[in-house]
Design an enzyme around this catalytic site. Structure first.
Site, PDB file in Angstrom:
ATOM      1  N   GLU A 250       0.851  -1.187   0.000  1.00 42.71           N
ATOM      2  CA  GLU A 250       0.000   0.000   0.000  1.00 42.71           C
ATOM      3  C   GLU A 250       0.891   1.243   0.000  1.00 42.71           C
ATOM      4  O   GLU A 250       1.769   1.378   0.856  1.00 42.71           O
ATOM      5  CB  GLU A 250      -0.902   0.001   1.238  1.00 42.71           C
ATOM      6  CG  GLU A 250      -1.625   1.303   1.532  1.00 42.71           C
ATOM      7  CD  GLU A 250      -2.471   1.784   0.369  1.00 42.71           C
ATOM      8  OE1 GLU A 250      -2.297   2.947  -0.042  1.00 42.71           O
ATOM      9  OE2 GLU A 250      -3.306   0.991  -0.133  1.00 42.71           O
TER      10      GLU A 250
ATOM     11  N   ALA B 186     -17.728   8.118   1.557  1.00 39.18           N
ATOM     12  CA  ALA B 186     -18.867   8.606   2.328  1.00 39.18           C
ATOM     13  C   ALA B 186     -19.742   7.481   2.873  1.00 39.18           C
ATOM     14  O   ALA B 186     -20.923   7.701   3.156  1.00 39.18           O
ATOM     15  CB  ALA B 186     -19.703   9.549   1.464  1.00 39.18           C
TER      16      ALA B 186
ATOM     17  N   HIS C 117     -15.542   9.209  -8.278  1.00 38.27           N
ATOM     18  CA  HIS C 117     -15.717   7.803  -8.649  1.00 38.27           C
ATOM     19  C   HIS C 117     -15.131   7.569 -10.036  1.00 38.27           C
ATOM     20  O   HIS C 117     -15.851   7.503 -11.033  1.00 38.27           O
ATOM     21  CB  HIS C 117     -17.204   7.434  -8.605  1.00 38.27           C
ATOM     22  CG  HIS C 117     -17.830   7.682  -7.263  1.00 38.27           C
ATOM     23  ND1 HIS C 117     -19.014   8.340  -7.091  1.00 38.27           N
ATOM     24  CD2 HIS C 117     -17.394   7.346  -6.023  1.00 38.27           C
ATOM     25  CE1 HIS C 117     -19.294   8.414  -5.796  1.00 38.27           C
ATOM     26  NE2 HIS C 117     -18.318   7.815  -5.128  1.00 38.27           N
TER      27      HIS C 117
ATOM     28  N   GLY D  74     -11.741  -0.840  -9.236  1.00 35.04           N
ATOM     29  CA  GLY D  74     -12.629  -0.050 -10.075  1.00 35.04           C
ATOM     30  C   GLY D  74     -12.211   0.035 -11.521  1.00 35.04           C
ATOM     31  O   GLY D  74     -13.045   0.336 -12.389  1.00 35.04           O
TER      32      GLY D  74
END
Length: 549
Positions: free
Chosen positions: A38, A94, A472, A505
Site C-alpha cells: 500500500e 462517504a 468515482h 474499479g
C-alpha cells in the site's frame, strides 16, 4: 521463499482498497501466502485529521510531506478525488453503499459474458454483510427534510430515500466488542454524527476496510506493508512475476526492493492500476497488455455542485450526521445525494464558486462569475467565505448512468510520462450537468425556507473551466470478451498475462450511476470465489478456451 514454488510469495496484491482487501482475505482463507503493498500510510482512529485543515494528515502530497487520505488528480477532462492509506478509498469515502440499476448489468461491454445480475446477487449480499450495511440511514433531520422537499419541488418526490450506509450506530460514543464478526473483528464505537466521515473517522464508527476485510485478513497471516509504492510488475520468463517497490516516503534513499510471486493482483484504484499497466506495457515488462488499455475510462458522469447560505442557519445543524444520508433521482439516469463535512472541515469549500451555465464558452463563463461578484460583492464575499462553510452548505453529488467515457494514455510532459485523456466512446464526457444545476437550485431554495437565511446554488471552479469533478473514477482496464475489446477476461485475469488480475474499479465496464464501492466489492468477491484453493487445480477456463467459445 516457498521451496515448492520457488517464489517469495504466492500472491502479491498492489493496493488495499475495496478490491485488494477482498482479495487479501479470500486468498488467505484459501491457503495462499499473501503480501499487500500500500502506497499510503496506516492510520489508527486517532491518527486521522481532526479537520480538513490539518493538511499533513488529510491531503496526499508526499513531495510536500503530506501523507493523508485525500488524493487529488487532474486530467484535461476531469479532476479526480480518490483515497490513500491502508484501507484505500474506504478511509475517506462517504460510507454509501448502493446497488446499481439493471441497466448497468446490461451494458454491451459485458452483458453477454455472464448473467451479471444473477451471479453478483449473492456476492452483493456478502459484501453488505462484510461492510455492515444499514439499509436506511436511521436519522431524519433538517438536511433530510431539505432534500425531501427539493425532490418534491422537482416533481420527483417518489424517488426520495434514505441512503444505505456502512456505519456502526450503536450507542453514540460508546465502545463495544466487535458487533459484526462474532468478536473476531476489532472493537467499535457508536457513531456520534460528527459529519467528518470523509476526513477520516476518529470515532471508530465507520466500517472502513481496516475494521472488516483487512482486520480478518491479517488475523489469517496476510502481511500488509504500508508506505511502499510499486514501481514495476514484470512477468518472468519461466512464469510468475517480479514486483519492485520503493519507500513512498523515501527522500534520501529510494529503498527499492524486489520480491517474486506466482500471481499478482492489481487493486491500486483506477488511477494507480491504469498508470502501472500503461507504464509496464510501454516498458515491455508486461508486453501483452491489450491495446484497449485506457479505453472506457468512466467518471460516473459526475458533478459536484451544491448550495450555501450567507450565514449559519443555527437551527438546521447542516453538519450533523454521516457524510451522505439521502438521495433522489432528477430523471431516469440522474441520481443526486446530499454530502456534508463536519464542523471545521471547510477546506473543500475553496473549490466552490458561482454556478454558471456550462454551455457558455469559457470566456463568457468566467465573465459571468466576474459580473455576479461585481454586482453584489458583499453577498458573494459571504457566500465564498470558508468560515463555517461546512455548517452553511449542502454539497450535491450528482451521478449518471449515461454512456460516456474517456480514453487515457501516457504522454511525456516536462520530461516525465504522465497520464492524459481524450474523449472516448459514447457521449462526450460532460463538462457540466444541467440536471445538477437544477438540483442545486432546488436545494438552495429549500434551504432558504427551512433556515430563514438567504442561500444560493453553487458550482465549482474546475467546472467554470470546463473540468468536472468526480469522486468515482472507474474503468480503463475493463472486463471484456476478448483483448480487442478490453483488458481483463470475465474472471478478471489480464488478457495475455493470466497470472495477473485486476480487481478494483479499473475493471468496471460502465457508469453505475451510484456510489461504486459496493459493486467493486461484489465484483471482487465473485472474482475471488473462482480462484482454486492453494495447490489445487485451477477450474477456470483458460483464456484460449474463452476466446474459442
Amino acid at each position: 521463499m516457498n521451496a515448492a514454488t520457488g517464489f517469495d510469495e504466492d500472491v502479491v496484491i498492489v493496493g488495499s482498497g475495496f478490491g485488494g482487501s477482498v482479495a487479501a482475505l479470500r486468498l488467505a482463507e484459501k491457503g495462499y501466502r499473501v503480501r499487500v503493498y500500500e502506497a499510503g500510510r496506516r492510520f489508527a482512529d486517532e491518527d486521522f485529521a481532526k479537520t480538513s485543515w490539518n493538511l499533513r494528515r488529510y491531503l496526499w502530497a508526499p513531495a510536500l510531506g503530506c501523507y493523508g487520505v485525500q488524493r487529488i488528480h487532474r486530467l484535461p477532462h476531469v479532476m479526480i478525488l480518490a483515497g490513500a492509506g491502508v484501507g484505500g478509498g474506504s478511509l475517506n469515502y462517504a460510507n454509501t453503499l448502493y446497488e446499481p440499476g439493471p441497466g448497468f448489468f446490461a451494458d454491451p461491454q459485458w452483458e453477454g459474458l455472464a448473467d451479471w445480475a444473477g451471479e453478483l446477487a449473492p456476492h452483493y449480499a456478502t459484501a453488505k454483510r462484510m461492510l455492515g450495511v444499514v439499509e436506511r440511514y436511521p436519522h431524519r433531520g433538517p438536511v433530510e427534510r431539505i432534500m425531501a422537499g427539493a425532490a418534491e419541488d422537482l416533481g420527483v418526490g417518489d424517488t426520495f430515500r434514505h441512503a444505505p450506509v456502512g456505519v456502526w450506530f450503536g450507542r453514540p460514543g460508546e465502545r463495544t466488542a466487535d458487533p459484526f464478526f462474532g468478536g473476531e473483528g476489532p472493537e467499535r464505537t457508536g457513531c456520534t454524527l460528527c459529519g467528518n466521515c470523509m476526513v477520516g473517522c476518529r470515532v471508530g464508527a465507520k466500517n472502513t476496510l481496516v475494521k472488516n476485510y483487512l482486520a480478518l485478513a491479517e488475523r489469517r497471516g496476510v502481511a500488509i506493508e504500508p508506505l511502499r509504492t510499486v514501481t514495476e510488475v514484470r512477468e518472468l520468463a519461466g512464469g510468475g512475476f517480479a514486483v519492485t517497490t520503493r519507500r513512498t516516503d523515501g527522500r534520501l534513499r529510494r529503498g527499492e526492493r524486489t520480491v517474486t510471486a506466482e500471481r499478482v493482483v492489481l487493486a491500486a484504484g483506477t488511477w494507480g492500476t491504469q498508470q502501472l499497466l500503461h507504464r509496464m506495457k510501454r516498458s515491455g515488462a508486461l508486453p501483452a497488455v491489450s491495446d484497449a488499455l485506457g479505453r472506457l475510462t468512466r467518471t460516473n458522469s459526475e458533478a459536484l455542485d451544491g448550495a450555501v447560505a450567507t450565514a449559519v442557519p443555527e437551527s438546521l445543524g447542516l453538519a450533523r450526521g454521516v457524510a451522505i444520508t439521502t438521495s433522489f433521482h432528477v430523471d431516469d439516469r440522474t441520481h443526486v445525494e446530499n454530502v456534508r463535512y463536519g464542523p471545521g472541515s471547510n477546506l473543500m469549500g475553496a473549490l466552490a464558486t458561482v454556478l454558471v451555465p456550462g454551455e457558455l464558452p469559457l470566456a463568457r463563463r468566467f465573465g459571468r462569475v466576474v459580473r455576479l461578484v461585481l454586482r453584489s460583492p458583499a453577498r458573494q464575499l459571504r457566500l465564498a467565505s470558508l468560515r463555517r462553510w461546512s455548517e452553511r452548505g449542502i454539497i450535491a453529488l450528482v451521478m449518471q448512468t449515461a454512456d460516456n467515457s474517456l480514453t487515457l494514455s501516457l504522454r511525456r510532459r516536462f520530461g516525465r510520462l504522465r497520464l492524459t485523456s481524450e474523449q472516448g466512446h459514447g457521449e462526450p464526457n460532460p463538462s457540466h450537468l444541467p440536471e445538477a444545476h437544477r438540483a442545486a437550485e432546488a436545494i438552495a431554495a429549500r434551504m432558504a425556507v427551512e433556515g430563514g437565511v438567504p442561500a444560493e446554488a453553487r458550482g465549482s471552479w474546475p467546472e467554470v473551466f470546463g473540468i468536472p469533478l468526480t469522486a468515482h473514477f472507474l474503468g480503463g482496464a475493463t472486463i471484456s470478451a476478448s483483448p480487442a475489446d478490453g483488458v481483463v477476461d470475465a474472471y478478471h485475469r489480464v488478457w495475455g498475462h493470466p497470472g495477473l488480475s485486476v480487481v478494483d474499479g479499473a475493471a468496471v465496464p460502465a457508469n453505475p450511476g451510484v456510489n461504486p464501492s459496493l459493486t467493486i466489492t461484489a465484483l471482487a468477491e465473485r472474482a475471488l470465489s473462482h480462484w482454486p484453493m492453494a495447490g489445487a487445480a485451477d477450474g477456470r477456463p483458460s483464456q484460449q478456451q474463452l476466446l474459442d467459445r
